[in-house]
Write a protein that holds these residues in place. Structure first.
Motif, PDB file in Angstrom:
ATOM      1  N   MET A  43       0.857  -1.191   0.000  1.00 18.54           N
ATOM      2  CA  MET A  43       0.000   0.000   0.000  1.00 18.54           C
ATOM      3  C   MET A  43       0.893   1.241   0.000  1.00 18.54           C
ATOM      4  O   MET A  43       1.842   1.323   0.772  1.00 18.54           O
ATOM      5  CB  MET A  43      -0.909  -0.001   1.230  1.00 18.54           C
ATOM      6  CG  MET A  43      -1.915   1.156   1.251  1.00 18.54           C
ATOM      7  SD  MET A  43      -3.124   0.989   2.585  1.00 18.54           S
ATOM      8  CE  MET A  43      -2.053   1.121   4.015  1.00 18.54           C
ATOM      9  N   SER A  44       0.616   2.166  -0.873  1.00 15.05           N
ATOM     10  CA  SER A  44       1.423   3.373  -0.985  1.00 15.05           C
ATOM     11  C   SER A  44       1.140   4.305   0.191  1.00 15.05           C
ATOM     12  O   SER A  44       0.067   4.287   0.793  1.00 15.05           O
ATOM     13  CB  SER A  44       1.136   4.084  -2.306  1.00 15.05           C
ATOM     14  OG  SER A  44      -0.213   4.469  -2.376  1.00 15.05           O
ATOM     15  N   GLY A  45       2.132   5.158   0.502  1.00 19.51           N
ATOM     16  CA  GLY A  45       1.986   6.110   1.597  1.00 19.51           C
ATOM     17  C   GLY A  45       1.309   7.387   1.145  1.00 19.51           C
ATOM     18  O   GLY A  45       0.865   7.513  -0.004  1.00 19.51           O
ATOM     19  N   PRO A  46       1.232   8.354   2.051  1.00 19.02           N
ATOM     20  CA  PRO A  46       0.580   9.623   1.724  1.00 19.02           C
ATOM     21  C   PRO A  46       1.294  10.348   0.586  1.00 19.02           C
ATOM     22  O   PRO A  46       2.508  10.258   0.438  1.00 19.02           O
ATOM     23  CB  PRO A  46       0.697  10.420   3.033  1.00 19.02           C
ATOM     24  CG  PRO A  46       0.966   9.413   4.093  1.00 19.02           C
ATOM     25  CD  PRO A  46       1.725   8.304   3.436  1.00 19.02           C
ATOM     26  N   ASP A  47       0.522  11.076  -0.192  1.00 21.41           N
ATOM     27  CA  ASP A  47       1.069  11.928  -1.251  1.00 21.41           C
ATOM     28  C   ASP A  47       1.370  13.289  -0.624  1.00 21.41           C
ATOM     29  O   ASP A  47       0.515  14.170  -0.576  1.00 21.41           O
ATOM     30  CB  ASP A  47       0.052  12.050  -2.384  1.00 21.41           C
ATOM     31  CG  ASP A  47       0.574  12.911  -3.535  1.00 21.41           C
ATOM     32  OD1 ASP A  47       1.647  13.530  -3.379  1.00 21.41           O
ATOM     33  OD2 ASP A  47      -0.112  12.977  -4.571  1.00 21.41           O
ATOM     34  N   PHE A  48       2.595  13.440  -0.126  1.00 22.30           N
ATOM     35  CA  PHE A  48       2.926  14.651   0.619  1.00 22.30           C
ATOM     36  C   PHE A  48       2.899  15.897  -0.251  1.00 22.30           C
ATOM     37  O   PHE A  48       2.577  16.986   0.223  1.00 22.30           O
ATOM     38  CB  PHE A  48       4.283  14.496   1.295  1.00 22.30           C
ATOM     39  CG  PHE A  48       4.282  13.500   2.419  1.00 22.30           C
ATOM     40  CD1 PHE A  48       3.466  13.669   3.520  1.00 22.30           C
ATOM     41  CD2 PHE A  48       5.107  12.386   2.370  1.00 22.30           C
ATOM     42  CE1 PHE A  48       3.458  12.763   4.565  1.00 22.30           C
ATOM     43  CE2 PHE A  48       5.110  11.467   3.408  1.00 22.30           C
ATOM     44  CZ  PHE A  48       4.286  11.653   4.505  1.00 22.30           C
ATOM     45  N   SER A  49       3.229  15.759  -1.519  1.00 25.35           N
ATOM     46  CA  SER A  49       3.171  16.909  -2.411  1.00 25.35           C
ATOM     47  C   SER A  49       1.742  17.449  -2.500  1.00 25.35           C
ATOM     48  O   SER A  49       1.519  18.671  -2.448  1.00 25.35           O
ATOM     49  CB  SER A  49       3.686  16.520  -3.795  1.00 25.35           C
ATOM     50  OG  SER A  49       3.611  17.620  -4.681  1.00 25.35           O
ATOM     51  N   SER A  50       0.774  16.545  -2.617  1.00 25.43           N
ATOM     52  CA  SER A  50      -0.629  16.965  -2.671  1.00 25.43           C
ATOM     53  C   SER A  50      -1.072  17.560  -1.338  1.00 25.43           C
ATOM     54  O   SER A  50      -1.840  18.536  -1.303  1.00 25.43           O
ATOM     55  CB  SER A  50      -1.522  15.780  -3.030  1.00 25.43           C
ATOM     56  OG  SER A  50      -1.254  15.336  -4.344  1.00 25.43           O
ATOM     57  N   LEU A  51      -0.583  16.995  -0.242  1.00 26.71           N
ATOM     58  CA  LEU A  51      -0.938  17.530   1.075  1.00 26.71           C
ATOM     59  C   LEU A  51      -0.392  18.947   1.254  1.00 26.71           C
ATOM     60  O   LEU A  51      -1.064  19.817   1.816  1.00 26.71           O
ATOM     61  CB  LEU A  51      -0.405  16.615   2.175  1.00 26.71           C
ATOM     62  CG  LEU A  51      -1.100  15.257   2.319  1.00 26.71           C
ATOM     63  CD1 LEU A  51      -0.370  14.393   3.342  1.00 26.71           C
ATOM     64  CD2 LEU A  51      -2.567  15.432   2.728  1.00 26.71           C
ATOM     65  N   ARG A  52       0.826  19.188   0.749  1.00 23.69           N
ATOM     66  CA  ARG A  52       1.381  20.541   0.831  1.00 23.69           C
ATOM     67  C   ARG A  52       0.558  21.519  -0.003  1.00 23.69           C
ATOM     68  O   ARG A  52       0.293  22.642   0.421  1.00 23.69           O
ATOM     69  CB  ARG A  52       2.844  20.560   0.380  1.00 23.69           C
ATOM     70  CG  ARG A  52       3.824  20.108   1.433  1.00 23.69           C
ATOM     71  CD  ARG A  52       5.255  20.476   1.094  1.00 23.69           C
ATOM     72  NE  ARG A  52       5.738  19.828  -0.118  1.00 23.69           N
ATOM     73  CZ  ARG A  52       6.175  18.574  -0.163  1.00 23.69           C
ATOM     74  NH1 ARG A  52       6.163  17.823   0.923  1.00 23.69           N
ATOM     75  NH2 ARG A  52       6.622  18.059  -1.294  1.00 23.69           N
ATOM     76  N   SER A  53       0.177  21.095  -1.186  1.00 19.21           N
ATOM     77  CA  SER A  53      -0.638  21.969  -2.041  1.00 19.21           C
ATOM     78  C   SER A  53      -1.967  22.295  -1.380  1.00 19.21           C
ATOM     79  O   SER A  53      -2.433  23.446  -1.430  1.00 19.21           O
ATOM     80  CB  SER A  53      -0.882  21.292  -3.394  1.00 19.21           C
ATOM     81  OG  SER A  53       0.327  21.133  -4.107  1.00 19.21           O
ATOM     82  N   ALA A  54      -2.579  21.286  -0.758  1.00 18.08           N
ATOM     83  CA  ALA A  54      -3.850  21.512  -0.073  1.00 18.08           C
ATOM     84  C   ALA A  54      -3.670  22.440   1.122  1.00 18.08           C
ATOM     85  O   ALA A  54      -4.530  23.293   1.397  1.00 18.08           O
ATOM     86  CB  ALA A  54      -4.442  20.175   0.371  1.00 18.08           C
TER      87      ALA A  54
END
Length: 209
Positions: free
Chosen positions: A1-12
């Protein structure tokens, strides 16, 4: 299972927390969109650190909410080439942001455990004493709430320098900015935002007979 998409979390974080809460400075938004906040949180707290809340770091300390950091940087307006001191740098998030914005940064922390975990070069010493060895500073960022700003720290500001942080007034933490000028130094409150309280800044007890 892949981990969190931190780039998307930063954008949000930038879109949903910062832009909607009076953080409009382009350089601040770019730095907070770029620096991986998860690297400065505790193990297993990567995704949590992008929520609008404090993230415990141990030692009674915490990573402050993004909105507190964004608002303080927004009013501080760091400029490329300025000398900056971060008081209570913990694992180094704010120091990394200032470095990303082109400042020459001194990160000061008094907890040996947090110094050992820091992701940036950090000097170790009492927070309330500041770091006079590298003074004067154009900008001093106190990364948490204090009951008072010691004269020892104010004295390390260059003429015209800015200081940002928070004051703890009866359990309410209020963001402040101050400037040093020939006439002295004063703090202005500009927002009530939750921030972690830093140790070592209690006023000296009043003398009584």
């Amino acid at each position: 299972m892949s981990g969190p998409d931190f780039s998307s979390l930063r954008s949000a974080m930038v879109s949903n927390q910062l832009r909607t809460n009076k953080v409009t400075d382009a350089a601040v938004l770019a730095a907070m969109a770029s620096v991986p906040r998860e690297l400065f949180a505790g193990e297993g707290q990567g995704a949590v650190c992008y929520r609008d809340t404090m993230v415990p770091l141990g030692e009674g300390r915490a990573l402050n909410p993004p909105i507190a950091t964004g608002r303080l940087l927004g009013v501080a307006r760091p400029r490329f080439g300025e000398k900056a001191l971060v008081v209570g740098s913990a694992t180094g998030y704010v120091a990394a942001l200032l470095a990303e914005m082109g400042c020459a940064v001194t990160a000061l922390e008094e907890s040996p455990a947090l110094v050992a975990r820091a992701q940036v070069a950090t000097v170790e010493g009492p927070l309330a004493a500041g770091w006079p060895e590298a003074a004067p500073y154009d900008l001093i960022y106190i990364d948490g709430a204090v009951e008072r700003v010691p004269d020892a720290i104010v004295d390390q500001l260059a003429e015209g320098g800015r200081l940002v942080g928070a004051v703890n007034e009866r359990g309410v933490t209020r963001l402040v900015i101050g400037r040093r000028a020939a006439g002295g130094f004063g703090l202005d409150i500009f927002a009530d935002v939750e921030t972690a309280v830093l140790p070592g800044f209690a006023p000296a007890p009043a003398f009584t007979f």
